[in-house]
Design a protein around this motif. Structure first.
Motif, short mmCIF file in Angstrom:
data_model
loop_
_atom_site.label_atom_id
_atom_site.label_comp_id
_atom_site.label_asym_id
_atom_site.label_seq_id
_atom_site.Cartn_x
_atom_site.Cartn_y
_atom_site.Cartn_z
N ARG A 44 0.84 -1.21 0.00
CA ARG A 44 0.00 0.00 0.00
C ARG A 44 0.87 1.26 0.00
NH1 ARG A 44 -5.45 1.66 0.48
NH2 ARG A 44 -5.29 3.93 0.43
N THR A 45 1.95 1.25 0.75
CA THR A 45 2.84 2.41 0.80
C THR A 45 3.48 2.67 -0.56
OG1 THR A 45 3.28 1.96 3.14
CG2 THR A 45 4.84 3.39 1.98
N SER A 47 2.27 1.74 -3.43
CA SER A 47 1.19 2.15 -4.32
C SER A 47 0.89 3.64 -4.15
CB SER A 47 -0.07 1.32 -4.01
OG SER A 47 -1.15 1.75 -4.78
N GLU A 48 0.83 4.10 -2.93
CA GLU A 48 0.59 5.53 -2.66
C GLU A 48 1.73 6.39 -3.17
OE1 GLU A 48 -2.18 7.01 -1.38
OE2 GLU A 48 -3.14 5.04 -1.36
#
Length: 139
Positions: A44-45, A47-48
């Motif tokens: 997720r990190t 991706s962000e």
């Protein structure tokens, strides 16, 4: 990264004769859930980071995941590196992170991630890179 305490040690609660009884998780399950959690946080990190930066500016991301903990032997605070991975934007863009059968741990390993053999026990790894001097900077 989140601490190991975010994984509840109970899998459920049962009510017997108006008494609430916790049903503990197996230790192997707690360890697996923590490992999956830190892998998901890393994905997720990354991706962000890619979503918030233009491709012309950022073509790769190095993520070093650390957890703040207390050394049980000394009582002193320490930061333990548990995960380190380098993503190239082009390869990351080909991932489908929304499919339910995606294994986050396998996904990281396919990108040559370094993952602690036992993150729940806070076994440290050697991060890929803490030295930012070899990265190109655009001013």
């Amino acid at each position: 990264l989140p601490r190991t305490s975010v994984i509840p040690p109970e899998q459920e609660y049962r009510v017997l004769a108006s008494t609430i009884i916790p049903v503990p998780r197996r230790s192997e399950e707690v360890r697996l859930l923590y490992r999956q959690l830190i892998a998901r946080v890393a994905l997720r990190t990354a991706s962000e980071a890619f979503a918030l930066t233009p491709p012309a500016l950022v073509d790769s991301v190095v993520l070093n995941g650390r957890v703040n903990a207390v050394d049980r032997a000394t009582g002193r605070a320490l930061t333990v590196p548990l995960l380190s991975v380098r993503f190239q934007r082009e390869a990351f863009d080909r991932l489908d992170l929304d499919v339910p059968h995606l294994d986050p741990d396998a996904c990281l390993r396919s990108h040559d991630a370094r993952i602690s053999p036992s993150p729940y026990d806070l076994d440290p790894i050697e991060p890929l890179s803490d030295d930012l001097q070899h990265y190109r900077t655009i001013a």
